[in-house]
Design an enzyme around this catalytic site. Structure first.
Site, PDB file in Angstrom:
ATOM      1  N   LYS A   1      14.755  30.214 -90.373  1.00  0.00           N
ATOM      2  CA  LYS A   1      14.457  28.932 -89.775  1.00  0.00           C
ATOM      3  C   LYS A   1      13.196  28.281 -90.552  1.00  0.00           C
ATOM      4  CE  LYS A   1      17.415  27.802 -86.586  1.00  0.00           C
ATOM      5  NZ  LYS A   1      17.940  26.688 -86.511  1.00  0.00           N
TER       6      LYS A   1
ATOM      7  N   ASP B   1      31.832  21.741 -85.254  1.00  0.00           N
ATOM      8  CA  ASP B   1      31.131  22.929 -84.781  1.00  0.00           C
ATOM      9  C   ASP B   1      32.170  23.883 -84.941  1.00  0.00           C
ATOM     10  OD1 ASP B   1      29.642  23.512 -81.601  1.00  0.00           O
ATOM     11  OD2 ASP B   1      30.678  25.043 -82.575  1.00  0.00           O
TER      12      ASP B   1
ATOM     13  N   LEU C   1      21.948  20.867 -85.126  1.00  0.00           N
ATOM     14  CA  LEU C   1      21.784  21.920 -84.180  1.00  0.00           C
ATOM     15  C   LEU C   1      22.667  23.264 -84.513  1.00  0.00           C
ATOM     16  CD1 LEU C   1      21.345  19.229 -82.500  1.00  0.00           C
ATOM     17  CD2 LEU C   1      21.229  20.725 -80.617  1.00  0.00           C
TER      18      LEU C   1
ATOM     19  N   ILE D   1      22.997  23.281 -76.107  1.00  0.00           N
ATOM     20  CA  ILE D   1      22.115  22.210 -76.290  1.00  0.00           C
ATOM     21  C   ILE D   1      23.055  20.941 -76.785  1.00  0.00           C
ATOM     22  CG2 ILE D   1      20.076  21.324 -76.960  1.00  0.00           C
ATOM     23  CD1 ILE D   1      19.003  24.140 -77.391  1.00  0.00           C
TER      24      ILE D   1
ATOM     25  N   TYR E   1      16.088  35.860 -88.917  1.00  0.00           N
ATOM     26  CA  TYR E   1      16.346  34.626 -88.084  1.00  0.00           C
ATOM     27  C   TYR E   1      15.071  33.625 -88.272  1.00  0.00           C
ATOM     28  CZ  TYR E   1      17.473  31.442 -84.384  1.00  0.00           C
ATOM     29  OH  TYR E   1      17.503  30.065 -83.689  1.00  0.00           O
TER      30      TYR E   1
END
Ligand code: UDP
Length: 333
Positions: A157, A31, A80, A12, A153
């Site tokens: 989040k 990244d 992200l 993305i 997970y």
């Protein structure tokens, strides 16, 4: 204008980077290539119109010095960078929790320090085991026990969301939270378990399509460019600050039906192989049996509507994977 995209070499993130480069922005990417890869952004680095405005740092967001420097430089921060993919999370449980919780905390801390607007990408996973549809941002959530890694997970989040909202409430940080539902499109890899690239690759190779469980579990799929469009509109909108938004598709499909559709469209000879969850993942693995977003809230604010339907999405993905396979074949000879 400058934007920082953590996880910008991911699936993305690379599409978001492309969209901002097309808009004339300077784009900074950080990244660690854990699930992203240079191939995702190489074409941007090689493009004469983009290459002088694209700055790529291969490093972890836990490198505080670098993260601070880049946050200070940019106008907007898109966060992200995260552990993604059910398979990846099951195989890397500790690393996933660390990067999701500590990484997001750092992004929020530095965004607040330099008073930058930040968009956090959360996940539809936070809804947990609901069976009703559509899922609304204010719904209660139901998780399995902590002995099942999958729920770490969702929990990590959710902690990210709580932390972001706490920064908003206590420090006035301008933060927007998005819950992304299954996002698909060119450059998504099947290596971390994602169903669409896996099924398309299997169908193109005439291999069996590996449907987990009985295939009755459902998802909606959203084209990555529709998601990117929504992310860019949300960060510009002051009424989005301090709010949580679902972003996702509206066409619900069972995974078994998806497999059949892909076999048909690709004119494949593949069979369908049902694989019990215990074999595909781990003993007592729990899937989310249904996952459909309500998109009323984002629709009201930015008039969001997924433009690309499932058939068009599949065409894009099939063409991309065919092209990739062709390139690999050319490289091999
Ligand atoms: N799935 C499947 N076969 C595969 C990969 C995934 O049947 O080869 C199923 C998976 O169990 C889930 C759905 O497809 O029910 C979507 O999986 P994905 O990992 O893409 O996203 P999730 O919604 O689980 O985050």
């Amino acid at each position: 204008m400058r934007v920082l995209i953590t996880g910008g070499a991911g699936f993305i993130g690379s599409h978001l980077a492309e969209a901002y480069l097309e808009k004339g922005y300077r784009v900074y990417i950080i990244d660690d290539l854990s699930t992203g890869c240079m191939d995702n952004i190489r074409y941007l680095q090689e493009d004469v119109h983009f290459k002088n405005r694209l700055f790529v740092y291969i490093d972890t967001i836990l490198n505080e010095k670098l993260l601070q420097k880049l946050t200070q430089k940019c106008d907007y921060v898109f966060h992200l960078a995260a552990a993604v993919g059910v398979r990846y999370i099951l195989e890397n449980p500790l690393e996933s929790i660390k990067i999701n919780i500590q990484g997001t905390e750092k992004v929020l801390e530095f965004s607040e320090k330099f008073r930058k607007k930040v968009l956090i990408t959360s996940s539809s996973e936070v809804y947990g085991k609901h069976l009703h549809a559509p899922l609304v941002e204010t719904d209660n959530i139901i998780y399995g026990p902590s002995t099942k890694s999958r729920w770490s997970y969702a929990t990590s989040k959710l902690i990210d969301e709580f932390t972001a909202l706490a920064y908003f409430r206590t420090k006035g940080l301008k933060v927007v939270i998005t819950r992304l539902f299954n996002t698909v499109g060119p450059r998504q890899t099947g290596a971390y378990g994602m169903v669409l690239p896996r099924f398309v690759t299997q169908a193109l190779n005439n291999d069996p399509l590996t449907v987990y469980g009985d295939g009755k579990q459902t998802r909606t799929f959203t084209y990555v460019k529709d998601i990117v469009h929504a992310l860019m509109a949300l960060i510009e909108n002051d009424n989005a600050v301090g709010e949580v938004f679902n972003i996702g598709g509206i066409e619900e499909i069972a995974i078994l039906d998806l497999a059949k559709k892909i076999i048909k469209i690709t004119d494949s000879q593949s069979a369908i192989q049902l694989i019990p969850y215990d074999e595909a993942f781990e003993k007592d693995f729990e899937d989310m049996m249904r996952r459909v977003p309500s998109i009323q809230k984002i629709k009201n604010l930015i008039d969001f509507k997924p433009k690309t339907n499932l058939d068009s999405i599949l065409k894009h993905v099939i063409n991309h994977i065919k092209k990739e396979n062709h390139l690999l074949f050319q490289k091999a000879i």
